[in-house]
Design a protein around this motif. Structure first.
Motif, PDB file in Angstrom:
ATOM      1  N   GLY A 469       4.525  -7.988   3.501  1.00 11.29           N
ATOM      2  CA  GLY A 469       5.254  -6.769   3.176  1.00 11.29           C
ATOM      3  C   GLY A 469       4.469  -5.775   2.358  1.00 11.29           C
ATOM      4  O   GLY A 469       5.024  -5.026   1.543  1.00 11.29           O
ATOM      5  N   ARG A 470       3.170  -5.733   2.588  1.00 14.80           N
ATOM      6  CA  ARG A 470       2.299  -4.822   1.837  1.00 14.80           C
ATOM      7  C   ARG A 470       2.754  -3.369   2.023  1.00 14.80           C
ATOM      8  O   ARG A 470       3.051  -2.925   3.129  1.00 14.80           O
ATOM      9  N   GLY A 471       2.793  -2.627   0.922  1.00  8.97           N
ATOM     10  CA  GLY A 471       3.276  -1.251   0.962  1.00  8.97           C
ATOM     11  C   GLY A 471       4.782  -1.172   0.988  1.00  8.97           C
ATOM     12  O   GLY A 471       5.351  -0.128   1.312  1.00  8.97           O
ATOM     13  N   GLY A 472       5.455  -2.243   0.567  1.00 10.66           N
ATOM     14  CA  GLY A 472       6.902  -2.314   0.695  1.00 10.66           C
ATOM     15  C   GLY A 472       7.697  -1.691  -0.427  1.00 10.66           C
ATOM     16  O   GLY A 472       8.927  -1.654  -0.361  1.00 10.66           O
ATOM     17  N   ASN A 473       7.062  -1.209  -1.488  1.00 11.67           N
ATOM     18  CA  ASN A 473       7.821  -0.511  -2.534  1.00 11.67           C
ATOM     19  C   ASN A 473       7.011   0.675  -3.058  1.00 11.67           C
ATOM     20  O   ASN A 473       5.838   0.853  -2.714  1.00 11.67           O
ATOM     21  N   ILE A 474       7.634   1.464  -3.909  1.00 17.08           N
ATOM     22  CA  ILE A 474       7.002   2.714  -4.347  1.00 17.08           C
ATOM     23  C   ILE A 474       5.788   2.464  -5.229  1.00 17.08           C
ATOM     24  O   ILE A 474       4.866   3.286  -5.262  1.00 17.08           O
ATOM     25  N   TYR A 475       5.773   1.347  -5.958  1.00 20.38           N
ATOM     26  CA  TYR A 475       4.599   1.056  -6.769  1.00 20.38           C
ATOM     27  C   TYR A 475       3.385   0.836  -5.881  1.00 20.38           C
ATOM     28  O   TYR A 475       2.321   1.433  -6.085  1.00 20.38           O
TER      29      TYR A 475
END
Length: 574
Positions: A469-475
């Motif tokens: 899930g790389r790139g899965g949140n705003i951080y």
């Protein structure tokens, strides 16, 4: 003359008296010294190194202060209740009294420091907390960064400021800001970025005619420079090359006497009428104490400044009966780091914080040739994943292709480096013409590694990473490349040759340390304050208890509790 000789056996060259003596000139120590002086006290600041700044000077300089007024002024309003909720999720075992003290006084310390010193911070509106999906997290504003500083304002004291790491400057001494990085990537493709970079180079060229390195300072270097200017303006006596070898109590049981050895060979006995404040940078290099607070697999690598041989704050305090953190394996703040030898023969340690791991076109594999972590998580979480996989992920290998290396760099290899032959020859950078060949070069199973890269690429063509899930949140996305769509953190690894760098767990500072109360007073084993003794910065056991909720969670408390220590020793009614 032996360092182990008792003071009575030495020739004491000088006896001096001050209201306050601060030991250590990082962010915490400089803050404490500056505020104590601003409150009218005579202050001596002792630093073992020949330069000031410690690890702060080579850091990103981020300062985490929830509910600060500067973010609110820019439309990033935060509440202490939201911060309390977030910290309850991320630091469930925290000392609630000290944590509440940090929340209560963080912004007050910021206001007072900016009113009475040269410290200037500005909010970073788009730097999220490290666990942005948890209750109470924010998308930005809790973290502040130093306003750039013109080092010419230090005058001759510029020579006292520790240099940034050479791997983080360009052309032998030019610091750049976070905002400059996208322009450097787009130079030659964008007129605006090309003009911006040309301006940077022209400014740097002019500065080098006047100074040994660029004088426009950013990040931790700017933070230390501002605090150093403030300390000098406030009358603080700054003495470098001075190691505190022993603390003693006076006849009333107050910590008041210091035995100090200087690099020149002089020995001094110094009396502190009001108190001694320890801010020596923590116990990262104390092998015996460190062993009580990290897993065995973690090793001894530290990305902090090597303090030399003098006793650290924890050792000095323990002799006087101070309580230290109880044993734990969660006693450090972590970063994956690569190691190398510089041209001058010194050992280099590159902290892989935000420059490469989250960029599109990189993966990390362990000794089995398989991925084991979402590479875009925080540096602390990356190492926790390494430690969670035991020896098989130590070292881990960061893998990329030629396109990635040229555009983003990898570890100490800067972007747009025309020749990497020296780094390949030294063994720092591994290279092969094919994926299978890279597996053989780094010593991981060829079949598993080829399958790993192939599987990653198959999904990366669409910007997906179903495995982690790389790139899965705003951080994670904030650290990627906005020009890469649809996922700023994901791109295939396809352009030969292929490269790898080994990374190991390294601490960014220890969470474990000297136990204090909410006013930064050092506590004895029975829980009572030891009269006249204070601790702040990494010497103080962290309020974060080994957790890393967001950027700047070491420097935010360092400034706040340094301020509290300075005000308390001055007798302020807080």
């Amino acid at each position: 003359m032996s360092r182990q000789e008792p003071p009575s056996a030495r020739q004491i060259d000088d006896v001096e008296t001050y209201d306050v003596v601060v030991v250590g000139a990082g962010a915490g120590g400089l803050t404490a010294a500056t505020i104590a002086a601003a409150d009218g006290l005579s202050v001596l600041l002792l630093e073992q190194a020949d330069v000031v700044g410690g690890t702060t000077a080579i850091s990103g300089g981020m300062v985490w202060i929830p509910g600060n007024h500067k973010a609110a002024a820019e439309g990033r309003a935060d509440t202490l209740e939201a911060a309390r909720t977030y910290l309850g999720e991320t630091v469930p075992g925290a000392d609630r009294v000290r944590l509440e003290t940090f929340l209560k006084f963080g912004d007050e310390a910021l206001r007072d420091l900016e009113a009475r010193t040269s410290l200037r911070l500005k909010p970073v509106p788009t730097y999220p907390d490290y666990y942005p999906d948890l209750p109470g997290a924010t998308a930005g504003g809790r973290v502040l960064e130093p306003v750039p500083f013109d080092a010419r304002a230090l005058g001759k004291a510029f020579a006292l400021l520790r240099d940034p790491l050479p791997e983080f400057v360009l052309f032998g001494g030019m610091m750049i800001s976070r905002q400059d990085i996208p322009h450097l990537r787009r130079a030659g493709r964008s007129l605006r970025s090309t003009l911006h970079v040309a301006g940077l180079l022209a400014r740097y060229g002019w500065q080098r005619l006047q100074a040994r390195r660029g004088t426009t300072l950013y990040l931790g270097n700017a933070l230390v420079a501002r605090l150093l200017r403030s300390a000098l303006d406030g009358g603080v006596i700054v003495r470098t090359g001075a190691s505190v070898e022993r603390l003693e109590k006076d006849a009333n049981g107050r910590v008041a006497v210091l035995d100090v050895a200087e690099h020149s060979g002089r020995h001094r006995r110094i009396t502190a009428r009001r108190g001694v404040i320890l801010a020596t940078g923590g116990l990262s290099y104390d092998a015996e104490l460190r062993g009580h607070y990290v897993p065995r697999a973690a090793g001894t690598l530290s990305a902090t400044v090597d303090p030399g041989v003098a006793p650290r704050g924890a050792r000095l305090a323990a002799v006087l009966g101070a309580r230290l953190s109880p044993p734990t394996e969660q006693g450090a703040f972590w970063v994956p780091a690569s190691t190398f030898t510089r041209r001058d023969g010194t050992r280099g340690i590159f902290p892989h914080t935000v420059t490469d791991r989250a960029k599109p076109g990189l993966i990390a594999v362990d000794a089995t040739g398989r991925r084991f972590v979402n590479e875009a998580v925080s540096y602390h979480e990356f190492v926790r994943a390494q430690l969670g996989h035991g020896d098989v992920a130590i070292p881990a290998w960061l893998i990329c292709d030629h396109r990635f290396l040229w555009k983003y760099g990898l570890g100490k290899v800067k972007p747009f480096t025309r020749s990497v032959e020296q780094d390949v020859a030294s063994g720092y950078l591994k290279r092969a013409d094919g994926v299978a060949g890279l597996a053989r070069t780094v010593g991981v199973p060829e079949t598993a590694f080829v399958e790993t890269v192939s599987e990653f690429n198959r999904h990366a063509m669409r910007g997906d990473d179903p495995a982690f899930g790389r790139g899965g949140n705003i951080y994670q996305r904030s650290l990627g490349d906005a020009d890469q769509t649809p996922n700023p953190c994901v791109a295939p690894i396809v352009d030969a040759p292929f490269y790898a760098v080994a990374v190991y767990p390294a601490d960014l500072g220890m969470s474990a340390g000297i136990v204090t109360d909410e006013r930064a007073r050092v506590l004895a084993e029975d829980g009572s304050p030891i009269p006249g003794l204070f601790a702040c910065g990494n010497d103080m056991a962290s309020i974060m208890e080994g957790a890393y909720p967001g950027p700047g969670i070491t420097l935010g408390p360092a400034l706040t509790f340094g301020w509290l220590a300075g005000r308390t020793v001055a007798g302020a009614n807080i």
